[in-house]
Design an enzyme around this catalytic site. Sequence first.
Site, PDB file in Angstrom:
ATOM      1  N   ARG A  93     -29.500  25.044  -9.792  1.00  0.00           N
ATOM      2  CA  ARG A  93     -28.541  25.717 -10.665  1.00  0.00           C
ATOM      3  C   ARG A  93     -28.370  27.186 -10.275  1.00  0.00           C
ATOM      4  O   ARG A  93     -27.310  27.745 -10.434  1.00  0.00           O
ATOM      5  CB  ARG A  93     -29.028  25.608 -12.110  1.00  0.00           C
ATOM      6  CG  ARG A  93     -27.972  25.912 -13.131  1.00  0.00           C
ATOM      7  CD  ARG A  93     -28.449  25.792 -14.591  1.00  0.00           C
ATOM      8  NE  ARG A  93     -29.660  25.076 -14.795  1.00  0.00           N
ATOM      9  CZ  ARG A  93     -29.767  23.932 -15.474  1.00  0.00           C
ATOM     10  NH1 ARG A  93     -28.700  23.358 -15.988  1.00  0.00           N
ATOM     11  NH2 ARG A  93     -30.950  23.365 -15.636  1.00  0.00           N
ATOM     12  N   TYR A  94     -29.443  27.815  -9.809  1.00  0.00           N
ATOM     13  CA  TYR A  94     -29.391  29.233  -9.419  1.00  0.00           C
ATOM     14  C   TYR A  94     -29.566  29.293  -7.917  1.00  0.00           C
ATOM     15  O   TYR A  94     -30.408  28.581  -7.369  1.00  0.00           O
ATOM     16  CB  TYR A  94     -30.547  29.999 -10.085  1.00  0.00           C
ATOM     17  CG  TYR A  94     -30.627  29.812 -11.581  1.00  0.00           C
ATOM     18  CD1 TYR A  94     -29.713  30.424 -12.422  1.00  0.00           C
ATOM     19  CD2 TYR A  94     -31.620  29.007 -12.141  1.00  0.00           C
ATOM     20  CE1 TYR A  94     -29.783  30.253 -13.792  1.00  0.00           C
ATOM     21  CE2 TYR A  94     -31.705  28.829 -13.514  1.00  0.00           C
ATOM     22  CZ  TYR A  94     -30.781  29.453 -14.334  1.00  0.00           C
ATOM     23  OH  TYR A  94     -30.857  29.281 -15.679  1.00  0.00           O
ATOM     24  N   ARG A  97     -33.339  29.587  -6.335  1.00  0.00           N
ATOM     25  CA  ARG A  97     -34.477  28.729  -6.682  1.00  0.00           C
ATOM     26  C   ARG A  97     -34.017  27.328  -7.064  1.00  0.00           C
ATOM     27  O   ARG A  97     -32.950  27.164  -7.641  1.00  0.00           O
ATOM     28  CB  ARG A  97     -35.312  29.340  -7.798  1.00  0.00           C
ATOM     29  CG  ARG A  97     -34.559  29.699  -9.065  1.00  0.00           C
ATOM     30  CD  ARG A  97     -35.232  30.919  -9.733  1.00  0.00           C
ATOM     31  NE  ARG A  97     -34.779  31.178 -11.087  1.00  0.00           N
ATOM     32  CZ  ARG A  97     -33.687  31.879 -11.397  1.00  0.00           C
ATOM     33  NH1 ARG A  97     -32.862  32.317 -10.447  1.00  0.00           N
ATOM     34  NH2 ARG A  97     -33.368  32.103 -12.654  1.00  0.00           N
ATOM     35  N   CYS A 106     -45.999  12.007 -16.941  1.00  0.00           N
ATOM     36  CA  CYS A 106     -46.752  13.119 -17.556  1.00  0.00           C
ATOM     37  C   CYS A 106     -48.083  12.594 -18.088  1.00  0.00           C
ATOM     38  O   CYS A 106     -48.192  11.407 -18.415  1.00  0.00           O
ATOM     39  CB  CYS A 106     -45.973  13.716 -18.727  1.00  0.00           C
ATOM     40  SG  CYS A 106     -44.511  14.613 -18.218  1.00  0.00           S
ATOM     41  N   CYS A 110     -44.781  14.935 -24.887  1.00  0.00           N
ATOM     42  CA  CYS A 110     -44.487  15.811 -26.020  1.00  0.00           C
ATOM     43  C   CYS A 110     -43.307  15.210 -26.777  1.00  0.00           C
ATOM     44  O   CYS A 110     -42.312  14.810 -26.167  1.00  0.00           O
ATOM     45  CB  CYS A 110     -44.138  17.199 -25.499  1.00  0.00           C
ATOM     46  SG  CYS A 110     -45.373  17.771 -24.309  1.00  0.00           S
ATOM     47  N   CYS A 113     -39.833  16.749 -26.023  1.00  0.00           N
ATOM     48  CA  CYS A 113     -39.537  16.994 -24.601  1.00  0.00           C
ATOM     49  C   CYS A 113     -38.037  17.049 -24.318  1.00  0.00           C
ATOM     50  O   CYS A 113     -37.288  16.179 -24.735  1.00  0.00           O
ATOM     51  CB  CYS A 113     -40.168  15.892 -23.757  1.00  0.00           C
ATOM     52  SG  CYS A 113     -39.741  16.009 -22.017  1.00  0.00           S
ATOM     53  N   ARG A 115     -36.679  16.555 -21.472  1.00  0.00           N
ATOM     54  CA  ARG A 115     -36.303  15.493 -20.521  1.00  0.00           C
ATOM     55  C   ARG A 115     -36.810  14.140 -21.023  1.00  0.00           C
ATOM     56  O   ARG A 115     -37.146  13.263 -20.238  1.00  0.00           O
ATOM     57  CB  ARG A 115     -36.885  15.774 -19.136  1.00  0.00           C
ATOM     58  CG  ARG A 115     -36.307  16.983 -18.471  1.00  0.00           C
ATOM     59  CD  ARG A 115     -36.442  16.973 -16.953  1.00  0.00           C
ATOM     60  NE  ARG A 115     -35.825  18.198 -16.466  1.00  0.00           N
ATOM     61  CZ  ARG A 115     -36.510  19.291 -16.098  1.00  0.00           C
ATOM     62  NH1 ARG A 115     -37.819  19.281 -16.065  1.00  0.00           N
ATOM     63  NH2 ARG A 115     -35.866  20.369 -15.713  1.00  0.00           N
ATOM     64  N   ASP A 275     -34.423  22.772 -26.859  1.00  0.00           N
ATOM     65  CA  ASP A 275     -33.172  22.179 -26.374  1.00  0.00           C
ATOM     66  C   ASP A 275     -32.748  21.025 -27.293  1.00  0.00           C
ATOM     67  O   ASP A 275     -33.560  20.472 -28.033  1.00  0.00           O
ATOM     68  CB  ASP A 275     -33.372  21.656 -24.941  1.00  0.00           C
ATOM     69  CG  ASP A 275     -33.666  22.792 -23.963  1.00  0.00           C
ATOM     70  OD1 ASP A 275     -32.996  23.837 -24.054  1.00  0.00           O
ATOM     71  OD2 ASP A 275     -34.575  22.636 -23.123  1.00  0.00           O
ATOM     72  N   ASP A 312     -31.751  27.894 -23.077  1.00  0.00           N
ATOM     73  CA  ASP A 312     -31.086  27.202 -21.978  1.00  0.00           C
ATOM     74  C   ASP A 312     -29.765  26.719 -22.571  1.00  0.00           C
ATOM     75  O   ASP A 312     -29.765  25.867 -23.471  1.00  0.00           O
ATOM     76  CB  ASP A 312     -31.955  26.043 -21.462  1.00  0.00           C
ATOM     77  CG  ASP A 312     -31.862  25.912 -19.963  1.00  0.00           C
ATOM     78  OD1 ASP A 312     -30.733  25.998 -19.440  1.00  0.00           O
ATOM     79  OD2 ASP A 312     -32.910  25.721 -19.311  1.00  0.00           O
ATOM     80  N   LYS A 319     -30.002  29.676 -18.224  1.00  0.00           N
ATOM     81  CA  LYS A 319     -30.829  30.331 -19.248  1.00  0.00           C
ATOM     82  C   LYS A 319     -30.338  31.758 -19.538  1.00  0.00           C
ATOM     83  O   LYS A 319     -29.932  32.458 -18.623  1.00  0.00           O
ATOM     84  CB  LYS A 319     -32.272  30.430 -18.758  1.00  0.00           C
ATOM     85  CG  LYS A 319     -32.984  29.099 -18.669  1.00  0.00           C
ATOM     86  CD  LYS A 319     -34.446  29.333 -18.282  1.00  0.00           C
ATOM     87  CE  LYS A 319     -35.196  28.035 -18.097  1.00  0.00           C
ATOM     88  NZ  LYS A 319     -34.703  27.238 -16.947  1.00  0.00           N
TER      89      LYS A 319
HETATM   90  C1  LIG Z   1     -35.335  26.945 -15.895  1.00  0.00           C
HETATM   91  C2  LIG Z   1     -34.834  26.666 -14.563  1.00  0.00           C
HETATM   92  C3  LIG Z   1     -35.253  27.428 -13.462  1.00  0.00           C
HETATM   93  C4  LIG Z   1     -36.266  28.553 -13.578  1.00  0.00           C
HETATM   94  O1  LIG Z   1     -35.707  29.654 -14.202  1.00  0.00           O
HETATM   95  P1  LIG Z   1     -36.573  31.015 -14.271  1.00  0.00           P
HETATM   96  O2  LIG Z   1     -35.767  31.862 -15.183  1.00  0.00           O
HETATM   97  O3  LIG Z   1     -36.695  31.530 -12.889  1.00  0.00           O
HETATM   98  O4  LIG Z   1     -37.915  30.646 -14.835  1.00  0.00           O
HETATM   99  C5  LIG Z   1     -34.735  27.144 -12.235  1.00  0.00           C
HETATM  100  N1  LIG Z   1     -33.833  26.156 -12.065  1.00  0.00           N
HETATM  101  C6  LIG Z   1     -33.404  25.416 -13.095  1.00  0.00           C
HETATM  102  C7  LIG Z   1     -32.424  24.343 -12.841  1.00  0.00           C
HETATM  103  C8  LIG Z   1     -33.898  25.633 -14.386  1.00  0.00           C
HETATM  104  O5  LIG Z   1     -33.485  24.863 -15.397  1.00  0.00           O
HETATM  105  S1  SF4 Z   2     -42.388  18.729 -22.204  1.00  0.00           S
HETATM  106 FE1  SF4 Z   2     -41.786  16.769 -21.272  1.00  0.00          FE
HETATM  107  S2  SF4 Z   2     -42.040  17.115 -19.063  1.00  0.00           S
HETATM  108 FE2  SF4 Z   2     -43.259  18.703 -20.119  1.00  0.00          FE
HETATM  109  S3  SF4 Z   2     -45.341  17.812 -20.346  1.00  0.00           S
HETATM  110 FE3  SF4 Z   2     -44.207  17.390 -22.241  1.00  0.00          FE
HETATM  111  S4  SF4 Z   2     -43.388  15.324 -21.883  1.00  0.00           S
HETATM  112 FE4  SF4 Z   2     -43.928  16.123 -19.862  1.00  0.00          FE
END
Ligand SMILES: *Cc1c(COP(=O)(O)O)cnc(C)c1O
Ligand code: SF4
Length: 353
Positions: A93-94, A97, A106, A110, A113, A115, A275, A312, A319
């Site tokens: 996305r960025y 990174r 996992c 959680c 979560c 995801r 989220d 986010d 973010k």
């Molecule tokens: C959260 C996230 C990151 C990391 O973001 P930072 O602000 O650097 O911690 C990088 N890529 C994606 C797709 C994310 O969702």
């Molecule tokens: S938040 Fe989701 S991805 Fe992170 S440890 Fe918990 S279950 Fe796993």
Amino acid sequence: MDTVTKRTLRTPEDLLGAGLIAPEQIASLVLVAERYATAVSPAVQEVMSRSANPDPIVRQFVPSAEELRTAPEEMSDPIGDHDHSPVKGIVHRYPDRVLLMPTLVCPVYCRFCFRREAVGPESGALTTAQLGAALSYIRKTPSIWEVILTGGDPLILSARRISEILAALDDIPHVKIIRIHTRIPIATPHSINAELISALKSISKPVFVAIHCNHASELSPKVAEACARFVDAGIPLLSQTVLLKDVNDSVESLESLMRALVALRIKPYYLHQLDFAPGTSHFRVPLEKGQTLVKSLRGRLSGLAQPTYMLDIPGGAGKVPLTPGHINETEHGVTSVESIDGTVRPYRPPAPH
Ligand SMILES: *Cc1c(COP(=O)(O)O)cnc(C)c1O
Ligand code: SF4
């Protein structure tokens, strides 16, 4: 909780056997289990059984019928991972990174979560070919400065597999930094062993580890020892916390968590607004309340212990910090600043030259 077992609790029957749910909850939790994975590791069971107030831990890991209610604003891919995935296992996305998700398994699941519709024991790890394709995407994209291993939990993989992934990243010249997002130190602290630490130290590039932790009582003596093994080996630790109703949505709870993290040499990094993942509305804290909490932390806590409050943006726009504003422009072009005690004072920026 009645009994601490030596194995991970995964089914409604397991939870009943451990005294974590009542018999009349079984029917609804069978429906929850059809949709979302459950895992309560032995270390988490131990924390629950020892804690004077286990509710903030129970609420995070033990499923509830409230998860069957999906609010209209909730979505299965709340932060748009799918739209930003050029190849399986990568979210980009960025420019500088990427996320690399070698597994979606996992050690605990959680209940909030983000995801939750992607992770689970059946989702499994990338195949060798898929991992190869993800790594070649990173190799051919020179803007990537940092690779963030996440998932799922990358530290659930064997030390050998982790070393292989790190070695591949070490060979890509434009990748300078590796970050690992994990809940393993809390869920299975014994697995932070010498073999794993030496895998993380097997490359020369800096490896940062960010631990997901939401309540001070997660930081048991065993967890503290696991965290010390990273820092003693020269691996910097950061933390990520999700703001959760009836888990940590009070200034006292956040303050004691942040102080406990810093005492373990973990720098609080982000406090995340929850989220819009399905079936999580019972955990949601309104943004305004989050901002009030964060503002109170500013007055009470050392700068070392301040996380950045982050949103986010739903749908995948990335973010943004939600830090409360302390600086305001008035209609006369005079800038005013608000101090922690709420008093407003003028601040005049130097005249441009
Ligand atoms: C959260 C996230 C990151 C990391 O973001 P930072 O602000 O650097 O911690 C990088 N890529 C994606 C797709 C994310 O969702
Ligand atoms: S938040 Fe989701 S991805 Fe992170 S440890 Fe918990 S279950 Fe796993």
